[in-house]
Design a protein around this motif. Sequence first.
Motif, PDB file in Angstrom:
ATOM      1  N   PHE A 705      14.580   4.632 -15.444  1.00 23.42           N
ATOM      2  CA  PHE A 705      13.685   3.493 -15.641  1.00 23.42           C
ATOM      3  C   PHE A 705      12.669   3.821 -16.725  1.00 23.42           C
ATOM      4  N   ASP A 706      12.312   2.795 -17.495  1.00 26.00           N
ATOM      5  CA  ASP A 706      11.273   3.006 -18.496  1.00 26.00           C
ATOM      6  C   ASP A 706       9.908   2.773 -17.855  1.00 26.00           C
ATOM      7  N   ALA A 707       8.853   2.811 -18.667  1.00 26.34           N
ATOM      8  CA  ALA A 707       7.500   2.699 -18.137  1.00 26.34           C
ATOM      9  C   ALA A 707       7.266   1.369 -17.425  1.00 26.34           C
ATOM     10  N   LYS A 708       7.974   0.310 -17.849  1.00 28.84           N
ATOM     11  CA  LYS A 708       7.811  -1.004 -17.216  1.00 28.84           C
ATOM     12  C   LYS A 708       8.621  -1.134 -15.936  1.00 28.84           C
ATOM     13  N   GLY A 709       9.523  -0.185 -15.725  1.00 32.18           N
ATOM     14  CA  GLY A 709      10.342  -0.246 -14.521  1.00 32.18           C
ATOM     15  C   GLY A 709      11.705  -0.849 -14.745  1.00 32.18           C
ATOM     16  N   ASP A 710      12.038  -1.164 -16.006  1.00 28.87           N
ATOM     17  CA  ASP A 710      13.371  -1.683 -16.323  1.00 28.87           C
ATOM     18  C   ASP A 710      14.295  -0.515 -16.650  1.00 28.87           C
ATOM     19  N   VAL A 711      15.609  -0.766 -16.545  1.00 26.20           N
ATOM     20  CA  VAL A 711      16.564   0.259 -16.953  1.00 26.20           C
ATOM     21  C   VAL A 711      16.363   0.522 -18.440  1.00 26.20           C
ATOM     22  N   ASP A 712      16.207   1.787 -18.788  1.00 24.01           N
ATOM     23  CA  ASP A 712      15.917   2.162 -20.174  1.00 24.01           C
ATOM     24  C   ASP A 712      17.204   2.162 -20.990  1.00 24.01           C
ATOM     25  N   ARG A 713      17.516   1.009 -21.577  1.00 21.65           N
ATOM     26  CA  ARG A 713      18.766   0.867 -22.321  1.00 21.65           C
ATOM     27  C   ARG A 713      18.724   1.575 -23.672  1.00 21.65           C
ATOM     28  N   SER A 714      17.558   1.995 -24.080  1.00 22.18           N
ATOM     29  CA  SER A 714      17.471   2.711 -25.352  1.00 22.18           C
ATOM     30  C   SER A 714      18.160   4.070 -25.260  1.00 22.18           C
ATOM     31  N   THR A 715      18.472   4.510 -24.039  1.00 28.47           N
ATOM     32  CA  THR A 715      19.122   5.820 -23.863  1.00 28.47           C
ATOM     33  C   THR A 715      20.636   5.733 -23.942  1.00 28.47           C
ATOM     34  N   GLY A 717      24.191   6.125 -24.891  1.00 28.46           N
ATOM     35  CA  GLY A 717      24.852   7.102 -25.742  1.00 28.46           C
ATOM     36  C   GLY A 717      24.153   8.438 -25.807  1.00 28.46           C
ATOM     37  N   ARG A 718      23.031   8.582 -25.141  1.00 28.63           N
ATOM     38  CA  ARG A 718      22.321   9.858 -25.167  1.00 28.63           C
ATOM     39  C   ARG A 718      22.933  10.845 -24.184  1.00 28.63           C
ATOM     40  N   ALA A 719      22.629  12.109 -24.439  1.00 23.78           N
ATOM     41  CA  ALA A 719      23.166  13.164 -23.577  1.00 23.78           C
ATOM     42  C   ALA A 719      22.593  13.068 -22.167  1.00 23.78           C
ATOM     43  N   GLN A 720      21.309  12.683 -22.056  1.00 22.00           N
ATOM     44  CA  GLN A 720      20.653  12.588 -20.750  1.00 22.00           C
ATOM     45  C   GLN A 720      19.807  11.331 -20.680  1.00 22.00           C
ATOM     46  N   ASN A 721      19.734  10.786 -19.482  1.00 24.42           N
ATOM     47  CA  ASN A 721      18.810   9.694 -19.250  1.00 24.42           C
ATOM     48  C   ASN A 721      17.399  10.258 -19.107  1.00 24.42           C
ATOM     49  N   GLY A 722      16.416   9.377 -19.266  1.00 23.50           N
ATOM     50  CA  GLY A 722      15.029   9.821 -19.215  1.00 23.50           C
ATOM     51  C   GLY A 722      14.665  10.560 -17.950  1.00 23.50           C
ATOM     52  N   GLY A 723      15.138  10.033 -16.817  1.00 27.91           N
ATOM     53  CA  GLY A 723      14.813  10.676 -15.547  1.00 27.91           C
ATOM     54  C   GLY A 723      15.394  12.065 -15.438  1.00 27.91           C
ATOM     55  N   GLU A 724      16.612  12.237 -15.943  1.00 26.87           N
ATOM     56  CA  GLU A 724      17.256  13.548 -15.873  1.00 26.87           C
ATOM     57  C   GLU A 724      16.578  14.559 -16.800  1.00 26.87           C
ATOM     58  N   VAL A 725      16.036  14.080 -17.904  1.00 28.17           N
ATOM     59  CA  VAL A 725      15.288  14.976 -18.800  1.00 28.17           C
ATOM     60  C   VAL A 725      14.091  15.550 -18.064  1.00 28.17           C
ATOM     61  N   ALA A 726      13.344  14.682 -17.397  1.00 34.37           N
ATOM     62  CA  ALA A 726      12.170  15.131 -16.652  1.00 34.37           C
ATOM     63  C   ALA A 726      12.575  16.057 -15.504  1.00 34.37           C
ATOM     64  N   ALA A 727      13.689  15.729 -14.847  1.00 37.90           N
ATOM     65  CA  ALA A 727      14.157  16.560 -13.739  1.00 37.90           C
ATOM     66  C   ALA A 727      14.565  17.947 -14.240  1.00 37.90           C
ATOM     67  N   THR A 728      15.199  17.993 -15.415  1.00 39.24           N
ATOM     68  CA  THR A 728      15.596  19.284 -15.992  1.00 39.24           C
ATOM     69  C   THR A 728      14.371  20.136 -16.304  1.00 39.24           C
ATOM     70  N   GLN A 729      13.353  19.497 -16.836  1.00 40.31           N
ATOM     71  CA  GLN A 729      12.117  20.219 -17.154  1.00 40.31           C
ATOM     72  C   GLN A 729      11.478  20.778 -15.888  1.00 40.31           C
ATOM     73  N   SER A 730      11.495  19.974 -14.831  1.00 39.27           N
ATOM     74  CA  SER A 730      10.921  20.422 -13.566  1.00 39.27           C
ATOM     75  C   SER A 730      11.700  21.612 -13.007  1.00 39.27           C
ATOM     76  N   LEU A 731      13.036  21.528 -13.073  1.00 35.38           N
ATOM     77  CA  LEU A 731      13.882  22.624 -12.599  1.00 35.38           C
ATOM     78  C   LEU A 731      13.669  23.889 -13.421  1.00 35.38           C
ATOM     79  N   TYR A 732      13.472  23.705 -14.713  1.00 32.47           N
ATOM     80  CA  TYR A 732      13.282  24.851 -15.612  1.00 32.47           C
ATOM     81  C   TYR A 732      12.023  25.640 -15.217  1.00 32.47           C
ATOM     82  N   VAL A 733      10.953  24.924 -14.987  1.00 31.05           N
ATOM     83  CA  VAL A 733       9.691  25.586 -14.610  1.00 31.05           C
ATOM     84  C   VAL A 733       9.857  26.289 -13.264  1.00 31.05           C
ATOM     85  N   ARG A 734      10.555  25.648 -12.337  1.00 33.91           N
ATOM     86  CA  ARG A 734      10.767  26.253 -11.019  1.00 33.91           C
ATOM     87  C   ARG A 734      11.604  27.534 -11.151  1.00 33.91           C
ATOM     88  N   GLN A 735      12.642  27.465 -11.984  1.00 35.33           N
ATOM     89  CA  GLN A 735      13.482  28.650 -12.192  1.00 35.33           C
ATOM     90  C   GLN A 735      12.662  29.800 -12.790  1.00 35.33           C
TER      91      GLN A 735
END
Length: 862
Positions: A705-715, A717-735
């Motif tokens: 979801f984007d900041a407005k709460g809609d599906v972020d269609r700008s992503t 063809g991208r390798a990761q969706n916005g939520g997964e990018v943030a989740a990866t960053q969170s996992l990285y710090v935990r690791q």
Amino acid sequence: MVSTYLTFDLVNRDILKSLKQISGQTTVANDTKYYQDNIGKVKSVDEFLDNYRLYSYAMTAHGLDEMIYAKAFMKQVLESDLGDENSFANRLTDDRYKNFAASFNFASSASDTAVAQSGGQMDELFETYDQTIAAQEEQIEDDTRYFKVMLSETGNIKNVDEFLRNERLRNYLFTAYGIDGRYYNYTAIRGVLVSDPNDPASYYNTAYGGNLDQYNAAKTEDTELTERLSLNGTVPQLQNSITLGQEKKADLESQIAAKQAELDNGGDAAVLQPQINDLQTQLTATNNLLQEDQNKLTTQQTRLDELNARLVPVDQTAQRRAELAEIINGTKADAAYLGVMKALAEDFNFNADGTVPVGGAVTEDKLEAIIAGFFNKQTRVTHAEAMFNQQLFEEKIATATNVTDITSDPRLLKYIKVAFNLDKATVVKSTIEQILTSDLDDPNSYANKFGANNPQYLELAKAFNFNTDGTVAAGDAQTTLQSSRTRDYYMSRWDDKQESDYEKAVRFYKLDLAAVKSLNDFLSSDAQTSYEFALTAVGIDPSSVSKLTVKNALKSDLSDPNSYIYKLKDERFLTLARLFNFSKDGEVTAPVLAQSNSAITNVAKDYILRQTRFLEGDELEAKKKKAQEEAKYYTDTIQRIDSRDELLADRKLLDILLISKGIDPATITNDVLNKAFNSDLSDPNSFVNSQPDKRLAQIVGTFNFDAKGDVDRSTAGRAQNGGEVAATQSLYVRQLLETQQGEENAGVRLALYFQRMADTITDPYVILGDEALMEFFRITFSLPSEIGNMEVDQQAKLIEKKLDLKDLADPEKLEKLVKRFTIMYDIENDTSATASAASILGGSSGGISADTLWALSQIRMG
């Protein structure tokens, strides 16, 4: 030396602070920023693997840093279809690989998944169509009821101005009469409604009546002139035909007389009589033809004389027709409108001052006709129209005295055909009349002759009481029982054809959309039926909007508030655009979902697993069946979620999601979910990141979801969706937290790791498949390292004996288990820590005996 437990407790007590300290380290912050800034630029799995900084960051986040070197292996993992049980990642026993693949979109980009509509979008379109039609039908029913009440004799309309200023009534009126509301002229419509059509000085007659009368008169005269031209040709032809016929008649009579004389004078009767009979037959036929021609001549000559008496001389016909053509062509474009004005003037009874006369603005019959006209303008039969048809039929059948009273009314004829399942093009008016006038006691009657192959004929004939000549006494056309049966038939069948047509339309749409490879394909004449279906589904009349508008809307970037579609300020176009996948260039793209397909698959699998783990036998089968149904609900529904608000509105969906992560839905309120999904995952101080239970953040991170709460269609063809990018960053710090703690004390790392992974342990084999988890288990229960030499099934039984896996879902029991591990770790690895361990357990700084240590090692969590 500080004990393992105390170090672990220090880190875990304020885990957020610990994570913040890690994320604040310069190298970590730089790597995180690089990942965030560049992962969205990656378009292929090879590009990702070739960017070591991005690739190693993600691998580290998922605890796979020891496999960074194995690019070929990881490529197979990333390209795995997690929906396929036999795919590469799914065949691996270590779930880290499956989770890693699920956090990226390479599986879908590895194959051609660009489609105009996904299956989920198509299902949502059909659902939207049903909702749109239902809403329209409800509106039509409400509007009809309202119009009828307001225009009835006891209605609330007191004058014409009140009527016209009521938009709801006015729109209904305009629809019924085919008036385009975009060109509504208040003065003109009002003037017509208060006009007396019989008054030459009325507004209608001065503004429209003269033109319409002149137009109709011109058309009539032109038709008559054309008719006279035809008669001027056919009358001489008939006269010539009669002359020739009379000559032939005289000749035949002469031949007959000659043959008869020859016969009378002794001629051979066997030869002559047949000749005389043949001539007599010819004479009879000639006389019949002469009589027909004479009748035609009389009729046509009379008509010709009448026309000649009224029309211009024949030699002026061409000139007069040219004059008439000028009049006709000058008014032709306005003729329909003039006709509507005439109908309004004749149908309504407003007084000249605009007030409503006694008896109402319209008669009951006219009100019924207006409502019928409104229904005629609809594209489909609604329940309101079905009820109207039912009432109309019952009114007419009660007074009918001839079969034509019913069959001459197209609406009533249709009613009968639908009621008795005869609504086919081959069943015409005369067919219905022959059935209704059949004598069922006569085996040669129409219904009996054809009823064997068409039982509906007999059913229809039995439902009415018309005589064979079509007559019937008023009130006797149907008995009460016959009327009731007819009503039941109609009300059960009135929408059968529409439902059948809809099913065909859906099948055709699915086939048609499969051939759409670009926006131009969708807008082409070849896809016109599907194009109209899609627009109708979202409530747009295809005839009311240009294809250019639709094209620009479907090419719009929904993530850009300044794009074309938002300038339309029409939610219908936004709904339409969300149901298709076209790029700004008009090419089809891969659909962007609220969750990636891989994430959806994982949720469904994990839900089933959590709902069925630890069960056996019939209980397992029953629970598994129910869980599979609910998982299907999740996979079907989540693909149609277009916004955060839609997701939060479906608690069933959220409960499945929570359970899949091992969270008891009863412990999470709607308010908590709302705050969590409205949190900024990139902000370590946001609500979801400040929760002790990190599983909520993991859940939020899988959504796009984007900041407005809609599906972020700008992503797309991208390798990761916005939520997964943030989740990866969170996992990285935990690791990194676990890794850095492990550099000081390996036991702390094991404790943190087990604490994080405990929720994923569903059976003993999960522990056996993870060396770190197995080491945690071995140390916790003071088992020798040699247990690894046992058969796997024996090891699994040992784990079940020592550890009740259900306890891992209990935070208190999990904490107790980790606490036990830290103590036993110190005992096994640092005898100097024994005193510290004992003091934690016993509350004193005294020593601890060997017997006590042995007893500690045998403690089973309970």
